[in-house]
Scaffold this motif. Structure first.
Motif, mmCIF file in Angstrom:
data_model
loop_
_atom_site.group_PDB
_atom_site.id
_atom_site.type_symbol
_atom_site.label_atom_id
_atom_site.label_comp_id
_atom_site.label_asym_id
_atom_site.label_seq_id
_atom_site.Cartn_x
_atom_site.Cartn_y
_atom_site.Cartn_z
ATOM 1 N N UNK A 104 -6.657 2.491 15.591
ATOM 2 C CA UNK A 104 -7.062 1.492 14.593
ATOM 3 C C UNK A 104 -6.235 1.642 13.320
ATOM 4 N N UNK A 105 -5.984 2.875 12.912
ATOM 5 C CA UNK A 105 -5.144 3.113 11.725
ATOM 6 C C UNK A 105 -3.729 2.589 11.960
ATOM 7 N N UNK A 106 -3.190 2.866 13.126
ATOM 8 C CA UNK A 106 -1.830 2.424 13.440
ATOM 9 C C UNK A 106 -1.703 0.912 13.409
ATOM 10 N N UNK A 107 -2.583 0.206 14.123
ATOM 11 C CA UNK A 107 -2.459 -1.248 14.170
ATOM 12 C C UNK A 107 -2.754 -1.878 12.809
ATOM 13 N N UNK A 108 -3.502 -1.166 11.977
ATOM 14 C CA UNK A 108 -3.765 -1.658 10.631
ATOM 15 C C UNK A 108 -2.554 -1.466 9.709
ATOM 16 N N UNK A 109 -1.830 -0.390 9.905
ATOM 17 C CA UNK A 109 -0.722 -0.032 9.005
ATOM 18 C C UNK A 109 0.647 -0.542 9.437
ATOM 19 N N UNK A 110 0.827 -0.797 10.705
ATOM 20 C CA UNK A 110 2.155 -1.170 11.186
ATOM 21 C C UNK A 110 2.554 -2.531 10.601
ATOM 22 N N UNK A 111 3.743 -2.591 10.098
ATOM 23 C CA UNK A 111 4.197 -3.809 9.431
ATOM 24 C C UNK A 111 5.301 -4.525 10.188
ATOM 25 N N UNK A 112 5.732 -5.606 9.579
ATOM 26 C CA UNK A 112 6.779 -6.444 10.172
ATOM 27 C C UNK A 112 8.009 -5.623 10.547
ATOM 28 N N UNK A 113 8.491 -4.797 9.622
ATOM 29 C CA UNK A 113 9.730 -4.051 9.873
ATOM 30 C C UNK A 113 9.620 -3.121 11.065
ATOM 31 N N UNK A 114 8.503 -2.428 11.190
ATOM 32 C CA UNK A 114 8.326 -1.516 12.316
ATOM 33 C C UNK A 114 8.312 -2.261 13.643
#
Length: 63
Positions: free
Chosen positions: A20-30
């Motif tokens: 949940x943390x990952x999908x919340x934090x991952x952005x366009x660039x990643x």
């Protein structure tokens, strides 16, 4: 409208929170550096959004 599928998995509480943390934090660039083009990036981000919603509905919604 595209066909949909159901994916069922089992995660530990720690793994669910981490995902949940990952999908919340991952952005366009990643996402973009792992995609073929911008269209692919949008599609991947939409899939992450669906995953984020499913995690939130299961009680894993980071701030």
């Amino acid at each position: 409208m595209e066909d949909t599928i159901t994916i069922t998995t089992e995660l530990s509480d720690r793994h669910a929170w981490a995902l949940a943390q990952l999908v919340n934090r991952i952005g366009w660039n990643e996402v973009r550096i792992n995609a073929v083009d911008d269209d692919d990036t949008y599609l991947m981000r939409e899939a992450l959004s669906v995953l984020r919603k499913s995690l939130a509905e299961s009680g894993y919604a980071p701030r």
